[in-house]
Write an enzyme that holds these catalytic residues in place. Sequence first.
Site, PDB file in Angstrom:
ATOM      1  N   CYS A 176       0.845  -1.193   0.000  1.00  0.00           N
ATOM      2  CA  CYS A 176       0.000   0.000   0.000  1.00  0.00           C
ATOM      3  C   CYS A 176       0.879   1.241   0.000  1.00  0.00           C
ATOM      4  O   CYS A 176       0.607   2.209  -0.696  1.00  0.00           O
ATOM      5  CB  CYS A 176      -0.927   0.010   1.220  1.00  0.00           C
ATOM      6  N   CYS A 226      -6.604  -3.237   6.749  1.00  0.00           N
ATOM      7  CA  CYS A 226      -7.698  -2.278   6.599  1.00  0.00           C
ATOM      8  C   CYS A 226      -8.857  -2.816   5.767  1.00  0.00           C
ATOM      9  O   CYS A 226     -10.010  -2.511   6.030  1.00  0.00           O
ATOM     10  CB  CYS A 226      -7.192  -0.963   6.020  1.00  0.00           C
TER      11      CYS A 226
END
Length: 358
Positions: free
Chosen positions: A102, A198
């Site tokens: 990410c 997440c």
Amino acid sequence: MKKALIAMSGGVDSSVCAYLMKAAGYACIGATMRLFDNEDAGIPAGRTCCSLDDTEDARAVAYRLQIPYYVFNFTGDFREQVIGRFAEAYARGETPNPCIDCNRYMKFDRLHRRAEELGCDVVATGHYARIERQGERYLLKKAADGNKDQTYVLHAMTQEQLGQTVFPLGDLKKTDVRKIAEEHGFANAHKRDSQDICFAPDGDYAGAIERYCGRCYPPGRFVDKNGNALGRHKGIIHYTIGQRKGLGLALPEPMYVCEIRASDNTVVLCKNEELFSKSLDAAGLNWIACGSPPEKLRVRAKVRYKHPEQWATVYPDGPDRAHIEFDEAQRAITPGQAVVLYDGDIVVGGGTILAAGR
RNA sequence: UGGGAUGUCGCCAAGUCGGCAAGGCACGGGACUUUGACUCCCGCAUCCGCAGGUUCGAGUCCUGCCAUCCCAG
């Protein structure tokens, strides 16, 4: 006046980051990356990094700081660059670290490109790490708050990315950050630190993988090192090297995962003592402190996030590969995880673990 | 059907001269943690195959029954 794009997740760190950047005299633009549609998936908000609530928190801080604020829809890229790689790695029997991807593909690539389009000179994030220029190179260094240091998940940053990035929290302690947030009345001053993956806020990352690829990973055999059957597993994506919990096997003593064989859908179990190895091979190495790999070097290495550094000797093998020998055998060296090399506070470089030595 | 053995928490397994149920594994919860794990802490059989009996008191003694396993057949 230099222009900065601030990556604002809605958490305390990135909020204080925005405040500090503004205070430092940058013309700031706040931005939240929308990475996946959690509300759609019925995932409860609150514990993720880009839920609607978080977006509102970020917006509120931006408003308070009187800076423009945008939400970028990066769901497509995230799905492809982060969730996709995550799922593929698990399918191979590896254990990926999505935070690293990410950072590499979203925060310091996709977001940077957007920043350029907006005419920004730098991107600032709330990471706990420091960037220092030394001659022609940018060095990535550990945060002052050693407890919160995030260099492990930043090791893939390129020179170009480091040159266009600012980490305003690098010299602060987490307690200081919360204090600043309090002083400025940020609603998220006491918000819980984010954790877990997440895009799998309920902790069910395996379910997220199966939803992503629309297929199930079938049950298979648990065997010991001699190939004796010990039971059935729930599908290889549910396991990682060194794992003890969740095996559902009542054996005379605790057993741990020591090998995940995607080829025959088998998970091998062993005793804790058998989990240690003295070396590993790494690929995709990103050298930060030096342009090209040195002959051989002594470093302190980390094999997973939040684990004490260990003395090791690195033997580079080509531009982005290396064999690493530890002074002491390390437990559960896991393919797919990152190995990050340190020289004191400096991140020498890092890469992905291919395999543990024997 | 004879002979032998066993029957304690989901699994394995301690339970001395009868005194008021160890431990391990698994599981649940919590702590830790911007990955997955590891680790740590807490919890987890008023009940010992079933039914009676002897005892102030039985998982531990007695009786019967049931179940399982092994050897014979």
